[in-house]
Design an enzyme around this catalytic site. Structure first.
Site, PDB file in Angstrom:
ATOM      1  N   GLY A  47       0.821  -1.202   0.000  1.00 36.56           N
ATOM      2  CA  GLY A  47       0.000   0.000   0.000  1.00 36.56           C
ATOM      3  C   GLY A  47       0.851   1.246   0.000  1.00 36.56           C
ATOM      4  O   GLY A  47       2.060   1.206   0.273  1.00 36.56           O
ATOM      5  N   GLN A  52       2.519  10.359   1.736  1.00 37.53           N
ATOM      6  CA  GLN A  52       3.894   9.837   1.722  1.00 37.53           C
ATOM      7  C   GLN A  52       4.716  10.420   0.576  1.00 37.53           C
ATOM      8  O   GLN A  52       5.937  10.366   0.602  1.00 37.53           O
ATOM      9  CB  GLN A  52       3.891   8.301   1.614  1.00 37.53           C
ATOM     10  CG  GLN A  52       3.391   7.607   2.868  1.00 37.53           C
ATOM     11  CD  GLN A  52       3.406   6.105   2.725  1.00 37.53           C
ATOM     12  OE1 GLN A  52       2.506   5.523   2.137  1.00 37.53           O
ATOM     13  NE2 GLN A  52       4.442   5.458   3.253  1.00 37.53           N
ATOM     14  N   CYS A  97       7.159   0.330   6.846  1.00 33.47           N
ATOM     15  CA  CYS A  97       6.591   1.471   6.123  1.00 33.47           C
ATOM     16  C   CYS A  97       7.624   2.035   5.163  1.00 33.47           C
ATOM     17  O   CYS A  97       8.807   2.133   5.508  1.00 33.47           O
ATOM     18  CB  CYS A  97       6.170   2.539   7.138  1.00 33.47           C
ATOM     19  SG  CYS A  97       5.425   3.998   6.400  1.00 33.47           S
ATOM     20  N   LEU A  98       7.168   2.419   3.985  1.00 27.94           N
ATOM     21  CA  LEU A  98       8.083   3.035   3.013  1.00 27.94           C
ATOM     22  C   LEU A  98       8.705   4.310   3.581  1.00 27.94           C
ATOM     23  O   LEU A  98       9.803   4.698   3.188  1.00 27.94           O
ATOM     24  CB  LEU A  98       7.324   3.372   1.720  1.00 27.94           C
ATOM     25  CG  LEU A  98       6.814   2.182   0.900  1.00 27.94           C
ATOM     26  CD1 LEU A  98       5.891   2.674  -0.203  1.00 27.94           C
ATOM     27  CD2 LEU A  98       7.965   1.380   0.325  1.00 27.94           C
ATOM     28  N   HIS A 139      -3.400   0.910   8.039  1.00 26.00           N
ATOM     29  CA  HIS A 139      -2.069   1.527   7.980  1.00 26.00           C
ATOM     30  C   HIS A 139      -2.100   2.763   7.071  1.00 26.00           C
ATOM     31  O   HIS A 139      -1.576   3.828   7.416  1.00 26.00           O
ATOM     32  CB  HIS A 139      -1.055   0.490   7.468  1.00 26.00           C
ATOM     33  CG  HIS A 139       0.347   0.996   7.332  1.00 26.00           C
ATOM     34  ND1 HIS A 139       1.399   0.509   8.086  1.00 26.00           N
ATOM     35  CD2 HIS A 139       0.890   1.937   6.521  1.00 26.00           C
ATOM     36  CE1 HIS A 139       2.510   1.145   7.762  1.00 26.00           C
ATOM     37  NE2 HIS A 139       2.232   2.021   6.794  1.00 26.00           N
ATOM     38  N   GLU A 140      -2.742   2.624   5.905  1.00 24.23           N
ATOM     39  CA  GLU A 140      -2.757   3.727   4.938  1.00 24.23           C
ATOM     40  C   GLU A 140      -3.644   4.883   5.411  1.00 24.23           C
ATOM     41  O   GLU A 140      -3.298   6.050   5.233  1.00 24.23           O
ATOM     42  CB  GLU A 140      -3.208   3.238   3.563  1.00 24.23           C
ATOM     43  CG  GLU A 140      -2.332   2.139   2.936  1.00 24.23           C
ATOM     44  CD  GLU A 140      -0.838   2.433   2.982  1.00 24.23           C
ATOM     45  OE1 GLU A 140      -0.449   3.616   2.976  1.00 24.23           O
ATOM     46  OE2 GLU A 140      -0.050   1.478   3.034  1.00 24.23           O
ATOM     47  N   HIS A 143      -1.926   7.202   7.602  1.00 28.87           N
ATOM     48  CA  HIS A 143      -1.126   8.219   6.906  1.00 28.87           C
ATOM     49  C   HIS A 143      -1.971   9.453   6.571  1.00 28.87           C
ATOM     50  O   HIS A 143      -1.483  10.584   6.618  1.00 28.87           O
ATOM     51  CB  HIS A 143      -0.543   7.654   5.604  1.00 28.87           C
ATOM     52  CG  HIS A 143       0.691   6.813   5.800  1.00 28.87           C
ATOM     53  ND1 HIS A 143       1.834   7.301   6.378  1.00 28.87           N
ATOM     54  CD2 HIS A 143       0.960   5.525   5.493  1.00 28.87           C
ATOM     55  CE1 HIS A 143       2.761   6.345   6.420  1.00 28.87           C
ATOM     56  NE2 HIS A 143       2.256   5.250   5.885  1.00 28.87           N
TER      57      HIS A 143
HETATM   58 ZN   LIG Z   1       3.325   3.524   5.762  1.00 32.65          ZN
END
Ligand SMILES: [Zn+2]
Lengths: 174, 173
Positions: A47, A52, A97-98, A139-140, A143
């Site tokens: 995702g 981000q 996480c990215l 999770h998304e 953000h």
């Molecule tokens: Zn993340």
């Protein structure tokens, strides 16, 4: 199409709440293409969320159709203005996480959720999700609200003592 | 500051130890890397990666006062490796059963033989003194299919120990 730069913690821009999408146009669709290319560029992200890549709008992509062990999923989803309307149960799982390289931790998430969102055309949709896919969406959406999984990580000892049911191998997570 | 030292402190658990230790290191211009503090059997235990020291002696000197005040035992070793070397586990093994001698050796021995690399082991004894329950969690990396790991532990399951093995899929998003 372009790979966008991913903001890394502790960048304060990751801490701001994102605003609702009101215009569903070609510019939005072009952005979502870039967001998808960015997601696929990194190592195995299921995702990604618009904040981000420094775009403070409520746009996320989730795709849980390529996990090592297959999980219940709705395929590749572009979720605009996603909102969780119902939560049920909770379970622990490991997340990374990215925006937080070289760190993973255990996080509690709701096991099952009901989700409303719009698609790229602005049409309203509803999903019932469970397990891994529900975790990815939570999770998304975090953000979009300026939260990171780091805000929810629990210690491994917490995991040990809070998990009261010991499942036999092969039974579904719950 | 590319050399790390592994600092180990053990002693009776009392409030304020971590704060005193880290303050003393900070005052000497040293930095902390990864750290893990645990209470084991009511004791205070901590392992800390310490950077920015000339040598192990400098760390011992910085902590001499704290060690004496709290009655700690201290160990400092130069160490290989450093930060940013995390490995993500892909298997979690849980063991629950009546406490009995040899259980850790039996479980880990079979897992090692089946090709699993243990990253993290947490074992504890719950229940009561009369009826202890053994609880263990092992996270690791295994290229061996889960079914084969299960098979390797099967005879333990038959002897009254509950073993569950599940994949760990780290979600990145
Ligand atoms: Zn993340």
């Amino acid at each position: 199409m372009a790979v966008l730069e991913i903001l890394k913690a502790p960048d304060p821009r990751l801490r701001q709440p994102a605003s609702e999408v009101t215009t569903f146009d070609d510019e939005l669709r072009a952005f979502v293409d870039d967001l998808e290319e960015t997601r696929l560029h990194g190592p195995g992200a299921v995702g990604i969320a618009a904040p981000q890549v420094d775009r403070l709008q409520r746009v996320v992509i989730v795709d849980c159709s390529h996990t090592r062990k297959p999980v219940p999923n709705h395929g590749h989803l572009v979720l605009i203005n996603p909102e969780i309307t119902e939560w049920e149960g909770h379970e622990i799982g490991r997340e990374g996480c990215l925006s937080v390289p070289d760190y993973t931790g255990n996080v509690f998430r709701a096991s099952r959720i009901r989700l409303t969102a719009q698609d790229l055309e602005g049409r309203h949709q509803e999903f019932d999700m469970e397990g891994y896919e529900a975790r990815a969406v939570q999770h998304e959406i975090d953000h979009l609200d300026g939260l990171l999984f780091l805000d929810r990580v629990v210690s491994r000892r917490t995991d040990l003592f809070q998990r009261k049911t010991y499942r036999k191998a092969g039974e579904p997570a719950g | 500051m590319n050399d790390w030292y592994m600092l180990t402190l053990v002693g009776e658990d009392r409030p304020g130890i971590v704060a005193a230790v880290t303050q003393a290191l900070y005052e000497q211009g040293m930095t902390l890397g990864e750290a893990s503090m645990l209470r084991l059997g009511g004791n205070f235990t901590v392992m800390i990666m310490v950077g920015g020291a000339e040598d192990a002696g400098q760390i011992r000197q910085a902590l001499a006062g704290v060690v004496e005040r709290f009655g700690l035992r201290m160990h400092v070793d130069p160490m290989a490796g450093g930060l940013h070397q995390h490995l993500a586990p892909n298997v979690l093994v849980r063991v629950v059963g009546a406490d009995r001698a040899g259980i850790v050796a039996q479980v880990t021995g079979r897992l090692a033989a089946a090709g699993m690399n243990i990253l993290d082991l947490d074992s504890d004894v719950a229940g009561t003194a009369e009826q202890p329950i053994y609880v263990m969690q092992i996270a690791g990396i295994s290229e061996t299919p889960l079914e084969q790991l299960e098979e390797a532990l099967q005879d333990l399951t038959q002897s009254g120990v509950d073993v569950t093995i599940e994949p760990v899929e780290t979600l990145v998003g």
